[in-house]
Scaffold this active site. Structure first.
Site, PDB file in Angstrom:
ATOM      1  N   GLY A 124      30.840 -25.985   2.544  1.00  0.00           N
ATOM      2  CA  GLY A 124      32.196 -26.237   3.053  1.00  0.00           C
ATOM      3  C   GLY A 124      32.423 -27.727   3.187  1.00  0.00           C
ATOM      4  N   GLY A 165      33.041 -31.545   8.137  1.00  0.00           N
ATOM      5  CA  GLY A 165      33.806 -31.207   9.340  1.00  0.00           C
ATOM      6  C   GLY A 165      34.300 -29.766   9.386  1.00  0.00           C
ATOM      7  N   GLY A 210      32.497 -27.139   9.839  1.00  0.00           N
ATOM      8  CA  GLY A 210      31.790 -26.392  10.887  1.00  0.00           C
ATOM      9  C   GLY A 210      30.418 -25.892  10.463  1.00  0.00           C
ATOM     10  CE  LYS A 211      28.655 -28.784   5.272  1.00  0.00           C
ATOM     11  NZ  LYS A 211      29.917 -29.502   5.568  1.00  0.00           N
ATOM     12  CB  SER A 221      26.690 -27.179  -1.967  1.00  0.00           C
ATOM     13  OG  SER A 221      26.670 -26.623  -0.683  1.00  0.00           O
TER      14      SER A 221
HETATM   15  N1  LIG Z   1      31.525 -39.579  -0.076  1.00  0.00           N
HETATM   16  C1  LIG Z   1      31.149 -38.627   0.773  1.00  0.00           C
HETATM   17  N2  LIG Z   1      31.562 -37.351   0.586  1.00  0.00           N
HETATM   18  C2  LIG Z   1      31.174 -36.388   1.430  1.00  0.00           C
HETATM   19  N3  LIG Z   1      30.365 -36.581   2.514  1.00  0.00           N
HETATM   20  C3  LIG Z   1      29.928 -37.850   2.740  1.00  0.00           C
HETATM   21  C4  LIG Z   1      30.303 -38.911   1.890  1.00  0.00           C
HETATM   22  N4  LIG Z   1      29.715 -40.047   2.365  1.00  0.00           N
HETATM   23  C5  LIG Z   1      29.012 -39.711   3.445  1.00  0.00           C
HETATM   24  N5  LIG Z   1      29.140 -38.384   3.693  1.00  0.00           N
HETATM   25  C6  LIG Z   1      28.393 -37.671   4.759  1.00  0.00           C
HETATM   26  O1  LIG Z   1      27.339 -36.983   4.094  1.00  0.00           O
HETATM   27  C7  LIG Z   1      27.352 -35.608   4.387  1.00  0.00           C
HETATM   28  C8  LIG Z   1      27.368 -34.753   3.121  1.00  0.00           C
HETATM   29  O2  LIG Z   1      26.145 -34.753   2.479  1.00  0.00           O
HETATM   30  P1  LIG Z   1      25.692 -33.500   1.613  1.00  0.00           P
HETATM   31  O3  LIG Z   1      24.284 -33.756   1.200  1.00  0.00           O
HETATM   32  O4  LIG Z   1      25.971 -32.252   2.358  1.00  0.00           O
HETATM   33  O5  LIG Z   1      26.683 -33.595   0.365  1.00  0.00           O
HETATM   34  S1  LIG Z   1      26.570 -32.889  -1.064  1.00  0.00           S
HETATM   35  O6  LIG Z   1      26.247 -31.468  -0.831  1.00  0.00           O
HETATM   36  O7  LIG Z   1      25.535 -33.557  -1.828  1.00  0.00           O
HETATM   37  O8  LIG Z   1      27.909 -33.034  -1.687  1.00  0.00           O
HETATM   38  C9  LIG Z   1      28.611 -35.313   5.175  1.00  0.00           C
HETATM   39  O9  LIG Z   1      28.153 -34.578   6.293  1.00  0.00           O
HETATM   40  P2  LIG Z   1      28.954 -33.337   6.906  1.00  0.00           P
HETATM   41  O10 LIG Z   1      30.144 -33.959   7.573  1.00  0.00           O
HETATM   42  O11 LIG Z   1      27.985 -32.746   7.900  1.00  0.00           O
HETATM   43  O12 LIG Z   1      29.309 -32.371   5.818  1.00  0.00           O
HETATM   44  C10 LIG Z   1      29.197 -36.669   5.544  1.00  0.00           C
HETATM   45  O13 LIG Z   1      28.973 -36.939   6.903  1.00  0.00           O
HETATM   46  N1  LIG Z   2      35.217 -21.962  14.785  1.00  0.00           N
HETATM   47  C1  LIG Z   2      34.555 -23.112  14.623  1.00  0.00           C
HETATM   48  N2  LIG Z   2      33.367 -23.129  13.953  1.00  0.00           N
HETATM   49  C2  LIG Z   2      32.704 -24.300  13.772  1.00  0.00           C
HETATM   50  N3  LIG Z   2      33.116 -25.495  14.257  1.00  0.00           N
HETATM   51  C3  LIG Z   2      34.276 -25.530  14.946  1.00  0.00           C
HETATM   52  C4  LIG Z   2      35.052 -24.352  15.157  1.00  0.00           C
HETATM   53  N4  LIG Z   2      36.151 -24.692  15.840  1.00  0.00           N
HETATM   54  C5  LIG Z   2      36.072 -26.009  16.067  1.00  0.00           C
HETATM   55  N5  LIG Z   2      34.943 -26.535  15.550  1.00  0.00           N
HETATM   56  C6  LIG Z   2      34.546 -27.952  15.637  1.00  0.00           C
HETATM   57  O1  LIG Z   2      34.577 -28.512  14.327  1.00  0.00           O
HETATM   58  C7  LIG Z   2      33.565 -29.519  14.188  1.00  0.00           C
HETATM   59  C8  LIG Z   2      32.721 -29.175  12.995  1.00  0.00           C
HETATM   60  O2  LIG Z   2      31.757 -30.199  12.802  1.00  0.00           O
HETATM   61  P1  LIG Z   2      30.395 -29.952  12.063  1.00  0.00           P
HETATM   62  O3  LIG Z   2      29.770 -28.676  12.518  1.00  0.00           O
HETATM   63  O4  LIG Z   2      29.596 -31.202  12.195  1.00  0.00           O
HETATM   64  O5  LIG Z   2      30.902 -29.746  10.559  1.00  0.00           O
HETATM   65  P2  LIG Z   2      30.116 -29.977   9.191  1.00  0.00           P
HETATM   66  O6  LIG Z   2      28.645 -29.765   9.463  1.00  0.00           O
HETATM   67  O7  LIG Z   2      30.679 -28.955   8.256  1.00  0.00           O
HETATM   68  O8  LIG Z   2      30.422 -31.371   8.768  1.00  0.00           O
HETATM   69  C9  LIG Z   2      32.783 -29.551  15.499  1.00  0.00           C
HETATM   70  O9  LIG Z   2      33.292 -30.587  16.291  1.00  0.00           O
HETATM   71  C10 LIG Z   2      33.107 -28.181  16.112  1.00  0.00           C
HETATM   72  O10 LIG Z   2      33.039 -28.189  17.517  1.00  0.00           O
END
Ligand SMILES: Nc1ncnc2c1ncn2[C@@H]1O[C@H](COP(=O)(O)OS(=O)(=O)O)[C@@H](OP(=O)(O)O)[C@H]1O
Ligand SMILES: Nc1ncnc2c1ncn2[C@@H]1O[C@H](COP(=O)(O)OP(=O)(O)O)[C@@H](O)[C@H]1O
Length: 202
Positions: free
Chosen positions: A34, A37, A39-40, A108
């Site tokens: 996903g 942000g 919620g993974k 992903s």
């Molecule tokens: N350009 C760009 N695009 C997307 N995300 C970025 C980027 N730069 C840094 N980040 C941070 O890195 C996290 C994503 O890394 P991943 O290894 O999950 O990405 S991927 O599956 O290889 O596409 C992602 O974490 P999550 O927010 O937890 O998803 C971001 O915090």
């Molecule tokens: N139903 C929900 N499931 C997961 N996260 C939620 C939900 N509602 C609100 N949130 C908020 O959304 C944010 C998701 O962040 P995060 O889990 O770090 O996402 P990701 O790992 O995909 O980047 C958190 O601040 C979380 O508290």
């Protein structure tokens, strides 16, 4: 040249099935995909806690323990993401062999890379969970302030802004975080895993 023809696998005596029997549960990968942000990590953490409390051998793989170590030479071009995910899938496969339930949380973003992951891990050992949250909501949450930076052009190739995210067509589970309570989603995922674990996790 990596001379793969000279790599002859050793025949180990303890197999996955032996470890699963000893642990009392099957081993496999639960893969959360996903937007940033979506919620993974939040959901994955809760799922791991639930399983751990039941005595199941679990381990989480996410950006924090992979992109800062094993994959610290990789960025966010399409090629680097594919290599990031390929290595993670290979690591996850080893953990599955060792008897653990792996909770993997990675954006992903591309169908073809998720296919690659599934092929490496093996379809029978792979559960795909699509954390479906709209870009607008992810951007509103902006947990790490990265969307703001991406909009300002300070981060390039940001998923959802100037890099693609392709929705999974047939995930094993889909969590719409804007419509379903976190608690309900958690229950639904654990229920789904119960069967796969082949032991009761109530
Ligand atoms: N350009 C760009 N695009 C997307 N995300 C970025 C980027 N730069 C840094 N980040 C941070 O890195 C996290 C994503 O890394 P991943 O290894 O999950 O990405 S991927 O599956 O290889 O596409 C992602 O974490 P999550 O927010 O937890 O998803 C971001 O915090
Ligand atoms: N139903 C929900 N499931 C997961 N996260 C939620 C939900 N509602 C609100 N949130 C908020 O959304 C944010 C998701 O962040 P995060 O889990 O770090 O996402 P990701 O790992 O995909 O980047 C958190 O601040 C979380 O508290």
């Amino acid at each position: 040249m990596n001379n793969m023809e000279n790599i002859i696998p050793h025949d180990f005596h303890i197999e996955k099935t032996d470890r699963n029997k000893s642990n009392g549960h099957d081993s496999f990968v639960v893969w959360f995909t996903g937007l940033s942000g979506s919620g993974k990590s939040t959901i994955a953490n809760l799922v791991e806690n639930e399983l751990f409390k039941k005595g199941i051998k679990t381990f989480s793989l996410d950006g924090d323990n992979v992109r800062k170590g094993l994959n610290n030479n990789l960025g966010f071009t399409a090629g680097d993401r594919q290599e990031n995910l390929r290595r993670i899938a290979e690591v996850a496969k080893l953990f599955v062999e060792s008897g653990s339930v792996i909770i993997a949380s990675f954006i992903s973003p591309l169908k073809k890379d998720r296919e690659l992951i599934k092929n490496i891990i093996g379809e029978d050992n792979f559960i795909e969970v699509f954390v479906n949250t709209s870009l607008a909501e992810c951007e509103r949450r902006d947990v790490k302030g990265l969307y703001k930076k991406a909009r300002a052009g300070e981060i390039k190739n940001f998923t959802g802004i100037d890099a693609p995210y392709e929705n999974p067509a047939n995930p094993d589970l889909e969590i719409k975080t804007e419509e379903e309570d976190l608690e309900d989603a958690l229950k639904r995922i654990v229920l789904h895993l119960e069967d796969k674990l082949k032991i009761s996790v109530q």
